[in-house]
Design an enzyme around this catalytic site. Structure first.
Site, PDB file in Angstrom:
ATOM      1  N   ASP A  50       0.838  -1.191   0.000  1.00 11.46           N
ATOM      2  CA  ASP A  50       0.000   0.000   0.000  1.00 11.46           C
ATOM      3  C   ASP A  50       0.875   1.243   0.000  1.00 11.46           C
ATOM      4  OD1 ASP A  50      -2.880   1.165   0.755  1.00 11.46           O
ATOM      5  OD2 ASP A  50      -1.379   2.229   1.944  1.00 11.46           O
ATOM      6  N   TYR A  55       2.879   9.794  -0.082  1.00 11.65           N
ATOM      7  CA  TYR A  55       3.856   9.162   0.804  1.00 11.65           C
ATOM      8  C   TYR A  55       5.306   9.337   0.363  1.00 11.65           C
ATOM      9  CZ  TYR A  55      -0.134   6.566   2.775  1.00 11.65           C
ATOM     10  OH  TYR A  55      -1.321   6.204   3.359  1.00 11.65           O
ATOM     11  N   HIS A 113      -7.972   9.390  -1.399  1.00 16.54           N
ATOM     12  CA  HIS A 113      -7.300   9.397  -0.101  1.00 16.54           C
ATOM     13  C   HIS A 113      -8.171  10.004   1.005  1.00 16.54           C
ATOM     14  CE1 HIS A 113      -2.923   9.333   1.536  1.00 16.54           C
ATOM     15  NE2 HIS A 113      -3.789   8.991   2.479  1.00 16.54           N
TER      16      HIS A 113
END
Length: 292
Positions: A50, A55, A113
């Site tokens: 994931d 990120y 998200h």
């Protein structure tokens, strides 16, 4: 579907399958060290990874996969579109960047998200509807196998309930002390697989006396107790560690069983213990805040 092995999968409502334990890449160093951790995870048997555009780990994940020698079709890759990229054109640009960074031509799962950009966005429902329809187009084009959401509450699903495709996954914060029971119940009644981010309560639960007592009884780590707690509620945990031994240990969640009494005690941990402080409507992160 009963999960009894780390090699088992949850069946998604679109017919695809998702491995029952995922490796979360948030917070990994975007360098060789982070890449080596992912390579170690792959070598130990992790096949579900994931990541997200936010990120900064997509590139090291792509490099680790390439170096591992494991075939792409043996892996399940998830990424996410950040809340500031919800316009249709921005979604496509974000998605293309993710594919390029990962070194792949498709994703197994793409998630929105967060359901809204900020607390003051009065047109968030319109924006969310357009974003979800763009996700549907990406799936129809064959660029992603499954589509889902992250940090959605029941009212957010109401906005897209009339669309031709429904989300197959909702990734939310879930752990003792912050179980979001209403959202989990809603998702499971609508055949939406729930994934748990921060299943260890941002580490706050690892030394909690209740968790320690149960771990001692079963002669396992407190992390294993918390991850097994997720699976006992049919919630898919996303695990993280930089330690090879812990990574290996986290795959062996099926060598003990939490009793009903164990589960009752864990559910009784004080509300908001280990909570990130993030809320999809009231405290929306503005940047890389917390573990989501």
């Amino acid at each position: 579907m009963k999960i009894s092995s780390s090699e088992d999968s949850f069946l998604l409502s679109d017919g695809n399958k998702i491995p029952c334990i995922g490796f979360g890449t948030f917070g990994l160093d975007n360098n060789k060290k982070g890449q080596d951790i992912i390579k170690t995870a792959i070598s130990l048997g992790y096949r579900h990874f994931d990541t997200a555009s936010l990120y900064g780990s997509e590139e090291i994940l792509g490099k680790a996969i390439k170096a591992s020698g494991v075939s792409r079709d043996e892996l399940f890759l998830t990424s996410k579109v950040w809340k500031d990229d919800m316009a249709p054109g921005d979604i496509r640009k974000s998605f293309d960047r993710s594919l390029h960074a990962l070194g792949t031509d498709y994703l197994d799962l793409l998630l929105i998200h967060w359901p809204r950009a900020n607390e003051n966005d009065e047109e968030w429902e319109e924006h969310l509807l357009m974003a979800w329809n763009t996700f549907i187009f990406l799936k129809q084009e064959g660029k992603v196998k499954s589509i889902g959401v992250s940090n959605f509450l029941p009212q957010h699903f109401d906005v897209i309930h009339s669309c031709s495709e429904k989300p197959v996954v909702n990734q939310i914060e879930f752990h003792p002390g912050y179980m979001q029971t209403g959202t989990v119940d809603y998702c499971q009644r609508h055949s939406i697989v729930v994934e748990a981010w921060s299943p260890l309560g941002r580490g706050a639960l690892l030394n909690h006396p209740v968790v320690e007592e149960i771990a001692k009884k079963h002669k396992v780590s407190t992390a294993k107790v918390l991850l097994a707690f997720c699976l006992a509620h049919n919630v898919l945990p996303l695990v993280k560690s930089s330690s090879k031994e812990r990574l290996k240990d986290n795959l062996s969640l099926f060598d003990f069983n939490l009793s009903e009494d164990d589960l009752y005690v864990l559910r009784g941990i004080a509300e908001k213990t280990g909570w990130s402080g993030q809320h999809p409507d009231l405290s929306i992160p503005k940047a890389k805040v917390g573990d989501f």
